[in-house]
Design a protein around this motif. Structure first.
Motif, PDB file in Angstrom:
ATOM      1  N   PHE A 263       0.833  -1.176  -0.119  1.00 29.80           N
ATOM      2  CA  PHE A 263      -0.008   0.024   0.041  1.00 29.80           C
ATOM      3  C   PHE A 263       0.780   1.321  -0.091  1.00 29.80           C
ATOM      4  CE2 PHE A 263      -3.280  -2.888   2.252  1.00 29.80           C
ATOM      5  CZ  PHE A 263      -4.225  -2.771   0.994  1.00 29.80           C
ATOM      6  N   PHE A 264       0.323   2.324  -0.746  1.00 28.54           N
ATOM      7  CA  PHE A 264       1.226   3.479  -0.867  1.00 28.54           C
ATOM      8  C   PHE A 264       0.712   4.198   0.701  1.00 28.54           C
ATOM      9  CE2 PHE A 264       1.115   2.702  -5.135  1.00 28.54           C
ATOM     10  CZ  PHE A 264       2.241   2.831  -5.471  1.00 28.54           C
ATOM     11  N   THR A 265       1.578   4.943   1.190  1.00 24.46           N
ATOM     12  CA  THR A 265       1.455   5.719   2.520  1.00 24.46           C
ATOM     13  C   THR A 265       1.039   7.327   2.174  1.00 24.46           C
ATOM     14  OG1 THR A 265       3.662   6.118   2.909  1.00 24.46           O
ATOM     15  CG2 THR A 265       3.037   4.065   3.848  1.00 24.46           C
ATOM     16  N   GLY A 266       1.687   7.650   1.196  1.00 33.25           N
ATOM     17  CA  GLY A 266       1.533   9.190   0.797  1.00 33.25           C
ATOM     18  C   GLY A 266       2.683   9.921   1.145  1.00 33.25           C
ATOM     19  N   LYS A 267       3.618   9.144   1.576  1.00 29.08           N
ATOM     20  CA  LYS A 267       4.822   9.905   2.156  1.00 29.08           C
ATOM     21  C   LYS A 267       5.876   9.459   1.015  1.00 29.08           C
ATOM     22  CE  LYS A 267       3.768  10.239   6.753  1.00 29.08           C
ATOM     23  NZ  LYS A 267       4.143  10.084   8.226  1.00 29.08           N
ATOM     24  N   LEU A 268       6.506  10.281   0.065  1.00 27.45           N
ATOM     25  CA  LEU A 268       7.484   9.785  -0.615  1.00 27.45           C
ATOM     26  C   LEU A 268       8.710   9.395  -0.285  1.00 27.45           C
ATOM     27  CD1 LEU A 268       6.989  12.608  -3.309  1.00 27.45           C
ATOM     28  CD2 LEU A 268       6.175  10.357  -3.615  1.00 27.45           C
ATOM     29  N   ASP A 269       9.096   9.688   1.094  1.00 26.54           N
ATOM     30  CA  ASP A 269      10.487   9.582   1.666  1.00 26.54           C
ATOM     31  C   ASP A 269      10.373   8.248   2.442  1.00 26.54           C
ATOM     32  OD1 ASP A 269       8.890  10.653   3.466  1.00 26.54           O
ATOM     33  OD2 ASP A 269      10.577  12.071   4.206  1.00 26.54           O
ATOM     34  N   SER A 270       9.239   7.628   2.683  1.00 22.75           N
ATOM     35  CA  SER A 270       9.071   6.662   3.272  1.00 22.75           C
ATOM     36  C   SER A 270       9.761   5.257   2.727  1.00 22.75           C
ATOM     37  CB  SER A 270       7.599   6.083   3.622  1.00 22.75           C
ATOM     38  OG  SER A 270       6.890   5.756   2.561  1.00 22.75           O
ATOM     39  N   PRO A 271      10.322   4.379   3.547  1.00 19.45           N
ATOM     40  CA  PRO A 271      10.892   3.135   3.015  1.00 19.45           C
ATOM     41  C   PRO A 271       9.957   2.264   2.700  1.00 19.45           C
ATOM     42  CG  PRO A 271      11.080   3.018   5.515  1.00 19.45           C
ATOM     43  CD  PRO A 271      10.582   4.581   4.970  1.00 19.45           C
ATOM     44  N   VAL A 272      10.213   1.248   1.649  1.00 22.89           N
ATOM     45  CA  VAL A 272       9.520   0.228   1.229  1.00 22.89           C
ATOM     46  C   VAL A 272       9.886  -1.185   1.762  1.00 22.89           C
ATOM     47  CG1 VAL A 272       8.409  -0.990  -0.682  1.00 22.89           C
ATOM     48  CG2 VAL A 272       8.837   1.499  -0.925  1.00 22.89           C
ATOM     49  N   ALA A 273       9.169  -1.645   2.740  1.00 20.91           N
ATOM     50  CA  ALA A 273       9.766  -2.744   3.627  1.00 20.91           C
ATOM     51  C   ALA A 273       9.098  -3.987   2.685  1.00 20.91           C
ATOM     52  CB  ALA A 273       9.524  -2.885   5.096  1.00 20.91           C
ATOM     53  N   SER A 274       9.777  -4.787   2.025  1.00 14.65           N
ATOM     54  CA  SER A 274       9.310  -5.886   1.265  1.00 14.65           C
ATOM     55  C   SER A 274      10.357  -7.034   0.888  1.00 14.65           C
ATOM     56  CB  SER A 274       8.926  -5.436   0.129  1.00 14.65           C
ATOM     57  OG  SER A 274       9.841  -4.908  -0.807  1.00 14.65           O
ATOM     58  N   TYR A 275       9.843  -8.159   0.658  1.00 13.69           N
ATOM     59  CA  TYR A 275      10.799  -9.206   0.152  1.00 13.69           C
ATOM     60  C   TYR A 275      10.340  -9.718  -1.217  1.00 13.69           C
ATOM     61  CZ  TYR A 275      13.900 -13.307  -0.187  1.00 13.69           C
ATOM     62  OH  TYR A 275      14.623 -14.070  -0.666  1.00 13.69           O
ATOM     63  N   PRO A 276      11.068  -9.487  -2.144  1.00 12.30           N
ATOM     64  CA  PRO A 276      12.549  -9.416  -1.915  1.00 12.30           C
ATOM     65  C   PRO A 276      12.684  -7.647  -1.826  1.00 12.30           C
ATOM     66  CG  PRO A 276      11.905 -10.366  -4.203  1.00 12.30           C
ATOM     67  CD  PRO A 276      10.702 -10.088  -3.652  1.00 12.30           C
ATOM     68  N   PRO A 277      13.878  -7.419  -1.464  1.00 13.30           N
ATOM     69  CA  PRO A 277      13.967  -5.877  -1.214  1.00 13.30           C
ATOM     70  C   PRO A 277      14.044  -5.105  -2.335  1.00 13.30           C
ATOM     71  CG  PRO A 277      15.795  -7.147  -0.123  1.00 13.30           C
ATOM     72  CD  PRO A 277      15.135  -8.076  -1.116  1.00 13.30           C
ATOM     73  N   PHE A 278      13.098  -3.935  -1.957  1.00 10.65           N
ATOM     74  CA  PHE A 278      12.817  -2.823  -3.163  1.00 10.65           C
ATOM     75  C   PHE A 278      14.106  -2.091  -3.271  1.00 10.65           C
ATOM     76  CE2 PHE A 278      11.254   0.924  -4.998  1.00 10.65           C
ATOM     77  CZ  PHE A 278      10.853   0.368  -6.363  1.00 10.65           C
ATOM     78  N   PRO A 279      14.651  -1.578  -4.567  1.00 11.75           N
ATOM     79  CA  PRO A 279      15.779  -0.738  -4.490  1.00 11.75           C
ATOM     80  C   PRO A 279      15.260   0.726  -4.428  1.00 11.75           C
ATOM     81  CG  PRO A 279      15.493  -1.783  -6.498  1.00 11.75           C
ATOM     82  CD  PRO A 279      14.479  -2.418  -5.492  1.00 11.75           C
ATOM     83  N   GLY A 280      14.904   1.311  -3.355  1.00 12.78           N
ATOM     84  CA  GLY A 280      14.532   2.535  -3.546  1.00 12.78           C
ATOM     85  C   GLY A 280      13.424   2.999  -2.142  1.00 12.78           C
ATOM     86  N   ASN A 281      12.978   4.205  -2.129  1.00 10.78           N
ATOM     87  CA  ASN A 281      11.900   4.397  -1.339  1.00 10.78           C
ATOM     88  C   ASN A 281      10.701   4.461  -2.097  1.00 10.78           C
ATOM     89  OD1 ASN A 281      12.112   6.894  -2.762  1.00 10.78           O
ATOM     90  ND2 ASN A 281      13.058   7.856  -1.131  1.00 10.78           N
ATOM     91  N   GLU A 282       9.597   5.056  -1.490  1.00  9.49           N
ATOM     92  CA  GLU A 282       8.003   5.008  -2.064  1.00  9.49           C
ATOM     93  C   GLU A 282       7.884   5.985  -3.280  1.00  9.49           C
ATOM     94  OE1 GLU A 282       4.886   4.861   0.634  1.00  9.49           O
ATOM     95  OE2 GLU A 282       3.700   6.772  -0.493  1.00  9.49           O
ATOM     96  N   ALA A 283       8.867   6.724  -3.427  1.00  5.39           N
ATOM     97  CA  ALA A 283       9.022   7.699  -4.760  1.00  5.39           C
ATOM     98  C   ALA A 283       9.512   6.762  -5.808  1.00  5.39           C
ATOM     99  CB  ALA A 283      10.047   8.899  -4.529  1.00  5.39           C
ATOM    100  N   ASN A 284      10.276   5.943  -5.717  1.00  4.64           N
ATOM    101  CA  ASN A 284      10.904   4.852  -6.751  1.00  4.64           C
ATOM    102  C   ASN A 284       9.833   3.939  -6.826  1.00  4.64           C
ATOM    103  OD1 ASN A 284      13.599   5.687  -4.893  1.00  4.64           O
ATOM    104  ND2 ASN A 284      13.756   6.103  -6.900  1.00  4.64           N
ATOM    105  N   TYR A 285       9.110   3.492  -5.912  1.00  4.94           N
ATOM    106  CA  TYR A 285       8.085   2.631  -5.868  1.00  4.94           C
ATOM    107  C   TYR A 285       6.671   3.055  -6.721  1.00  4.94           C
ATOM    108  CZ  TYR A 285       4.553  -1.026  -4.735  1.00  4.94           C
ATOM    109  OH  TYR A 285       3.713  -2.011  -4.883  1.00  4.94           O
ATOM    110  N   LEU A 286       6.400   4.186  -6.393  1.00  6.18           N
ATOM    111  CA  LEU A 286       5.511   4.902  -7.082  1.00  6.18           C
ATOM    112  C   LEU A 286       5.719   5.070  -8.502  1.00  6.18           C
ATOM    113  CD1 LEU A 286       2.638   6.471  -7.294  1.00  6.18           C
ATOM    114  CD2 LEU A 286       3.868   8.488  -6.415  1.00  6.18           C
TER     115      LEU A 286
END
Length: 443
Positions: A263-286
């Protein structure tokens, strides 16, 4: 005489008890600086003055009124300023969207607008039963104008809205300006050079034997203005709030985004805790999800676009990534577009399993000259060609990838064709006569 003395003792005891109880009621409260004796006195005076009916039922309210009267004078001078709510702050920032100067209005009349007619688009989306609503669409339109003026964009449009757990993202899609991506590429090259220097310094230090395992080569990012990085995207939480430019997307981010669900949190700088690890923060995931949604849901009527002419080596047939508007397009009947998916085509390149729109050969040829046989070249990944019909899209667990309908059957002469993606619920497209479709994503 004994009876009289006994009565006097009882009376004296009662007087002592009354005096003791009065002293108890005269004790001042440490919180309000009041005492019970004065409060009851004023309460009884208020009862005698007003003589309300059913006084026993309203005695608590009368007691509260007595206390409130004591603080009226103090509240007039010591009252705290009212706190500004978040809605008031947002309204104050959105008020600036509606302020325009006469000079700006004259310039708008002379210069072609880089924005589409958002009010018209909102009207058709409303006919389709989707959209953001008239008021929000108008505020978004003014926010897009503010973005175009501040960034000097050549073309810009509303891409859609993505909901988050704490706040949402309004996404704008724009064309890159000439030389705009050079700074980002220079920054990335500097970071890579710094990483190589750190590795070189580590190699100079005497370390235990290291593993000879070599990871697979990193798939390079597509150039700015091409493939998944063809457009630049800006996001804001609400119209009137600052726009933030999203970074370009890499193949690794797209591939990991395919494997995780967050889920997106609405904060671009929040980390993305997942497995496999995502290379970046929520801005990159978005940004990665925007690339995937755009590649799968941006469609248009068949024949509206035609393949553009490209200059290049004819021996290497790279997938086309450009198209031109067909001036001879006469439109497709709405009823036919609502019934057949073959009347719709994709006009955005497909993202390959490699994470890019154009395949790149990562095989490294051996430098040993004695080897007579060269290793087999990997088979290039090939996706569906540009402007391929939607009828060729694969089903998902016996579910069709698209659902098409007509907006109304009561007044079919004014109806529009509506297309909904079942792969990305919330992504809609519409077409009306010979007008181009418009895709709005609301995931």
């Amino acid at each position: 005489m004994e009876a009289i003395d006994e009565n006097q003792d009882i009376s004296q005891t009662r007087l002592d008890s009354a005096a003791s109880f009065k002293a108890f009621m005269l004790k001042t409260s440490t919180k309000s600086n009041l005492n019970l004796y004065d409060h009851l006195t004023q309460l009884l005076i208020k009862v005698m003055d007003n003589q309300p009916q059913n006084v026993v039922d309203v005695i608590e309210d009368l007691s509260l009124d007595v206390k409130r009267c004591l603080y009226e004078d103090q509240q007039s001078s010591l009252r705290d300023l009212p706190q500004t709510t978040a809605a008031e702050l947002l309204a104050e920032q959105q008020r600036l969207l509606f302020s325009r100067t006469e000079d700006a209005d004259q310039e708008d009349e002379l210069v072609e607008s880089p924005l589409p007619n958002v009010n018209e688009i909102g009207f058709y989306l409303e006919q389709a039963g989707v959209g953001l609503g008239r008021e929000e669409m108008q505020r978004v339109f003014l926010a897009l104008k503010q973005l175009v003026e501040s960034q000097a964009l050549l073309r810009c449009r509303l891409w859609g809205k993505i909901l988050g757990t704490e706040s949402s993202y309004i996404v704008a899609e724009a064309e890159y300006r000439e030389g705009e991506g050079e700074e980002e590429q220079i920054t990335e090259e500097a970071a890579e050079e710094e990483e190589r220097e750190v590795k070189a310094q580590d190699n100079e230090i005497d370390l235990p034997p290291q593993s000879t395992y070599k990871p697979a080569p990193v798939v390079p990012k597509e150039a700015i203005g091409a493939g998944a990085n063809k457009f630049v995207y800006y996001v804001c939480k609400e119209p009137g709030l600052p726009w933030v430019r999203l970074p370009s997307v890499s193949p690794a981010q797209i591939n990991i985004a395919r494997q995780i669900r967050k889920f997106f949190t609405g904060k671009l700088d929040s980390p993305v805790a997942s497995y496999p690890p995502f290379p970046g923060n929520e801005a990159n995931y978005l940004r990665a999800q925007i690339a995937r949604i755009s590649a799968g849901t941006q469609v248009s009527p068949q024949g509206f676009f035609q393949a553009g002419e490209e200059d290049g080596d004819e021996e290497y047939e790279a997938p086309r990534d450009c198209f031109d508007v067909n001036p001879d397009f006469e439109g497709i009947p709405v009823a036919e577009m609502a019934e057949s998916l073959s009347t719709w085509v994709h006009h955005v390149q497909h993202i390959l399993p490699q994470g890019r729109c154009t395949w790149v050969n990562l095989a490294v040829k051996p430098e040993v000259e004695e080897m007579e046989e060269e290793p087999d070249e990997p088979e290039p990944e090939v996706g569906p060609p540009l402007l391929s019909p939607l009828s060729q899209d694969a089903e998902m667990f016996t579910t069709p990838p698209w659902t098409s309908k007509i907006s109304t059957t009561l007044t079919s002469q004014h109806a529009i064709a509506v297309l909904c993606s079942n792969l990305w619920p919330g992504s809609y497209a519409f077409a009306c006569g010979n007008l181009r479709t418009y895709m709005l994503a609301g995931v």
